[in-house]
Write an enzyme that holds these catalytic residues in place. Structure first.
Site, PDB file in Angstrom:
ATOM      1  N   ARG A  69       0.832  -1.213   0.000  1.00 57.30           N
ATOM      2  CA  ARG A  69       0.000   0.000   0.000  1.00 57.30           C
ATOM      3  C   ARG A  69       0.868   1.266   0.000  1.00 57.30           C
ATOM      4  O   ARG A  69       0.545   2.257  -0.645  1.00 57.30           O
ATOM      5  CB  ARG A  69      -0.940  -0.001   1.216  1.00 57.30           C
ATOM      6  CG  ARG A  69      -2.132  -0.934   1.017  1.00 57.30           C
ATOM      7  CD  ARG A  69      -3.107  -0.854   2.176  1.00 57.30           C
ATOM      8  NE  ARG A  69      -3.593   0.492   2.416  1.00 57.30           N
ATOM      9  CZ  ARG A  69      -4.111   0.907   3.577  1.00 57.30           C
ATOM     10  NH1 ARG A  69      -4.201   0.081   4.600  1.00 57.30           N
ATOM     11  NH2 ARG A  69      -4.539   2.148   3.716  1.00 57.30           N
ATOM     12  N   GLN A 100      -9.188  10.902   7.920  1.00 58.48           N
ATOM     13  CA  GLN A 100      -9.040   9.509   8.343  1.00 58.48           C
ATOM     14  C   GLN A 100      -8.014   8.815   7.457  1.00 58.48           C
ATOM     15  O   GLN A 100      -7.688   7.655   7.664  1.00 58.48           O
ATOM     16  CB  GLN A 100     -10.378   8.775   8.200  1.00 58.48           C
ATOM     17  CG  GLN A 100     -11.487   9.343   9.054  1.00 58.48           C
ATOM     18  CD  GLN A 100     -12.853   8.794   8.622  1.00 58.48           C
ATOM     19  OE1 GLN A 100     -13.277   7.739   9.060  1.00 58.48           O
ATOM     20  NE2 GLN A 100     -13.520   9.520   7.753  1.00 58.48           N
ATOM     21  N   HIS A 118      -5.977   8.615  11.842  1.00 56.77           N
ATOM     22  CA  HIS A 118      -5.611   7.195  11.755  1.00 56.77           C
ATOM     23  C   HIS A 118      -4.138   6.971  11.440  1.00 56.77           C
ATOM     24  O   HIS A 118      -3.751   5.885  11.009  1.00 56.77           O
ATOM     25  CB  HIS A 118      -6.502   6.488  10.716  1.00 56.77           C
ATOM     26  CG  HIS A 118      -7.943   6.419  11.112  1.00 56.77           C
ATOM     27  ND1 HIS A 118      -8.964   6.107  10.249  1.00 56.77           N
ATOM     28  CD2 HIS A 118      -8.546   6.626  12.318  1.00 56.77           C
ATOM     29  CE1 HIS A 118     -10.129   6.122  10.887  1.00 56.77           C
ATOM     30  NE2 HIS A 118      -9.907   6.445  12.145  1.00 56.77           N
ATOM     31  N   ALA A 230     -15.523  14.094  -5.317  1.00 58.45           N
ATOM     32  CA  ALA A 230     -14.822  15.196  -4.639  1.00 58.45           C
ATOM     33  C   ALA A 230     -14.018  16.034  -5.627  1.00 58.45           C
ATOM     34  O   ALA A 230     -13.968  17.260  -5.517  1.00 58.45           O
ATOM     35  CB  ALA A 230     -13.906  14.629  -3.565  1.00 58.45           C
TER      36      ALA A 230
HETATM   37  P1  OAD Z   1     -14.946   3.932   3.100  1.00 57.74           P
HETATM   38  O1  OAD Z   1     -14.378   3.009   2.066  1.00 57.74           O
HETATM   39  O2  OAD Z   1     -15.728   3.339   4.207  1.00 57.74           O
HETATM   40  O3  OAD Z   1     -15.875   5.011   2.372  1.00 57.74           O
HETATM   41  C1  OAD Z   1     -15.437   5.659   1.191  1.00 57.74           C
HETATM   42  C2  OAD Z   1     -16.509   6.641   0.771  1.00 57.74           C
HETATM   43  O4  OAD Z   1     -16.016   7.384  -0.340  1.00 57.74           O
HETATM   44  C3  OAD Z   1     -17.828   6.003   0.297  1.00 57.74           C
HETATM   45  O5  OAD Z   1     -18.916   6.607   0.952  1.00 57.74           O
HETATM   46  C4  OAD Z   1     -17.850   6.299  -1.202  1.00 57.74           C
HETATM   47  O6  OAD Z   1     -19.180   6.518  -1.687  1.00 57.74           O
HETATM   48  C5  OAD Z   1     -17.042   7.572  -1.259  1.00 57.74           C
HETATM   49  N1  OAD Z   1     -16.441   7.878  -2.556  1.00 57.74           N
HETATM   50  C6  OAD Z   1     -16.007   7.038  -3.528  1.00 57.74           C
HETATM   51  N2  OAD Z   1     -15.466   7.718  -4.552  1.00 57.74           N
HETATM   52  C7  OAD Z   1     -15.544   9.039  -4.232  1.00 57.74           C
HETATM   53  C8  OAD Z   1     -15.160  10.257  -4.877  1.00 57.74           C
HETATM   54  N3  OAD Z   1     -14.563  10.261  -6.075  1.00 57.74           N
HETATM   55  N4  OAD Z   1     -15.405  11.427  -4.241  1.00 57.74           N
HETATM   56  C9  OAD Z   1     -15.996  11.453  -3.013  1.00 57.74           C
HETATM   57  N5  OAD Z   1     -16.372  10.334  -2.368  1.00 57.74           N
HETATM   58  C10 OAD Z   1     -16.157   9.143  -2.957  1.00 57.74           C
HETATM   59  O7  OAD Z   1     -13.719   4.823   3.623  1.00 57.74           O
HETATM   60  P2  OAD Z   1     -13.619   5.662   4.971  1.00 57.74           P
HETATM   61  O8  OAD Z   1     -14.931   6.271   5.319  1.00 57.74           O
HETATM   62  O9  OAD Z   1     -12.450   6.548   4.825  1.00 57.74           O
HETATM   63  O10 OAD Z   1      -9.601   2.897   9.020  1.00 57.74           O
HETATM   64  O11 OAD Z   1     -13.286   4.533   6.018  1.00 57.74           O
HETATM   65  C11 OAD Z   1     -13.014   4.904   7.348  1.00 57.74           C
HETATM   66  C12 OAD Z   1     -11.943   4.023   7.930  1.00 57.74           C
HETATM   67  O12 OAD Z   1     -12.273   2.652   7.729  1.00 57.74           O
HETATM   68  C13 OAD Z   1     -10.580   4.162   7.269  1.00 57.74           C
HETATM   69  O13 OAD Z   1      -9.836   5.253   7.748  1.00 57.74           O
HETATM   70  C14 OAD Z   1      -9.924   2.857   7.615  1.00 57.74           C
HETATM   71  C15 OAD Z   1     -11.069   1.909   7.363  1.00 57.74           C
HETATM   72  O14 OAD Z   1     -11.057   0.730   8.079  1.00 57.74           O
HETATM   73  C16 OAD Z   1      -8.498   2.295   9.465  1.00 57.74           C
HETATM   74  O15 OAD Z   1      -7.741   1.685   8.742  1.00 57.74           O
HETATM   75  C17 OAD Z   1      -8.289   2.486  10.922  1.00 57.74           C
END
Ligand code: OAD
Length: 242
Positions: A69, A100, A118, A230
């Site tokens: 990664r 995050q 994170h 975004a």
């Molecule tokens: P997620 O994978 O849970 O969510 C990603 C979000 O991005 C989704 O709601 C998509 O719809 C959205 N998305 C996709 N493409 C996009 C774009 N071009 N523009 C805007 N939004 C878009 O990721 P996180 O919410 O970041 O933690 O997940 C939170 C945490 O869960 C991470 O930090 C990680 C993971 O487990 C750890 O590793 C501790």
């Protein structure tokens, strides 16, 4: 379409905050976690890769997955969404970005006022002493070890079952308490404690704006929802402030 009420709120805001997740880096070619098919957690089991017990069982597997990664992150470039938030930081009288993400792309886009909830995949620390390590070496095929205590080194990221860095949580809570507008960008809003920050901001009187192409756990509660990527929505939002 960005409604006038939101543009006025942003123009009048003294303090703008943003909370970002993996979605903001999707247009840089980095996988999100929970998107069906493409999300990392659709392809890999977090219990085998992102917990302290997984690392204790199989440090090599975990180290190699994060090394893979880290290479992907190093090869990626910040996108228009990252640059637009850095521009917003320059324009706002007060600003704080809470991310995050562990990819460091906000900083590479010029973002300075930010807090990493994170951790950061570019940093490595001792798994026992928690001290950051600048340089490491390991015989081929082995996990590098701490020069001081001999414990295996690990990425400086937060795993499931671990606490977030206290200073980062305190800075994030302070920002959502004081901000006038909170932009929530590219997060599924499912992982706590980050997922609690938008409600915290609303309780303190802020307007919460979701920017995401898909419906999330936050959508129903958000004051404004801008449906889209975004990299398209954020530059349009910043341009609308002129
Ligand atoms: P997620 O994978 O849970 O969510 C990603 C979000 O991005 C989704 O709601 C998509 O719809 C959205 N998305 C996709 N493409 C996009 C774009 N071009 N523009 C805007 N939004 C878009 O990721 P996180 O919410 O970041 O933690 O997940 C939170 C945490 O869960 C991470 O930090 C990680 C993971 O487990 C750890 O590793 C501790």
């Amino acid at each position: 379409m960005i409604d006038t009420e939101l543009i006025i709120a942003l123009r009048n805001a003294r303090f703008i905050a943003a909370l970002t997740g993996a979605g903001i880096s999707a247009e840089s070619g980095l996988a999100t976690f929970r998107d069906a098919q493409t999300g990392l957690w659709a392809r890999f089991d977090p219990r085998e890769l992102a917990t302290p017990s997984a690392f204790a069982r199989n440090p090599k597997l975990v180290w190699d997955w994060y090394a893979w990664r880290r290479e992907r992150v190093a090869a990626a470039q910040p996108n228009a969404g990252h640059f637009a938030l850095a521009e917003l930081e320059r324009r706002a009288s007060d600003f704080m970005l809470i991310t995050q993400n562990v990819d460091g792309l906000h900083q590479r886009a010029g973002g300075r006022k930010l807090v990493e909830l994170h951790g950061n995949i570019g940093r490595v620390k001792c798994s026992r002493e928690d001290t950051l390590v600048e340089r490491w070496e390991a015989p081929a095929g082995e996990v590098p070890r701490c020069a001081h205590c001999g414990a295996p080194l690990r990425p400086d990221v937060v795993w499931f079952e671990e606490m977030l860095p206290e200073h980062a949580v305190a800075a994030a809570e302070d920002a959502v308490r004081r901000c006038d507008v909170l932009l929530v960008v590219g997060t599924s809003a499912e992982v706590y404690p980050a997922a609690a920050l938008p409600a915290h901001a609303q309780r303190s009187g802020a307007i919460v704006v979701e920017i995401n192409p898909n419906t999330t756990a936050l959508s129903a509660a958000a004051d404004h929802v801008l449906r889209g990527a975004a990299g398209a929505v954020l530059p349009a939002l910043v341009a609308a402030l002129d």
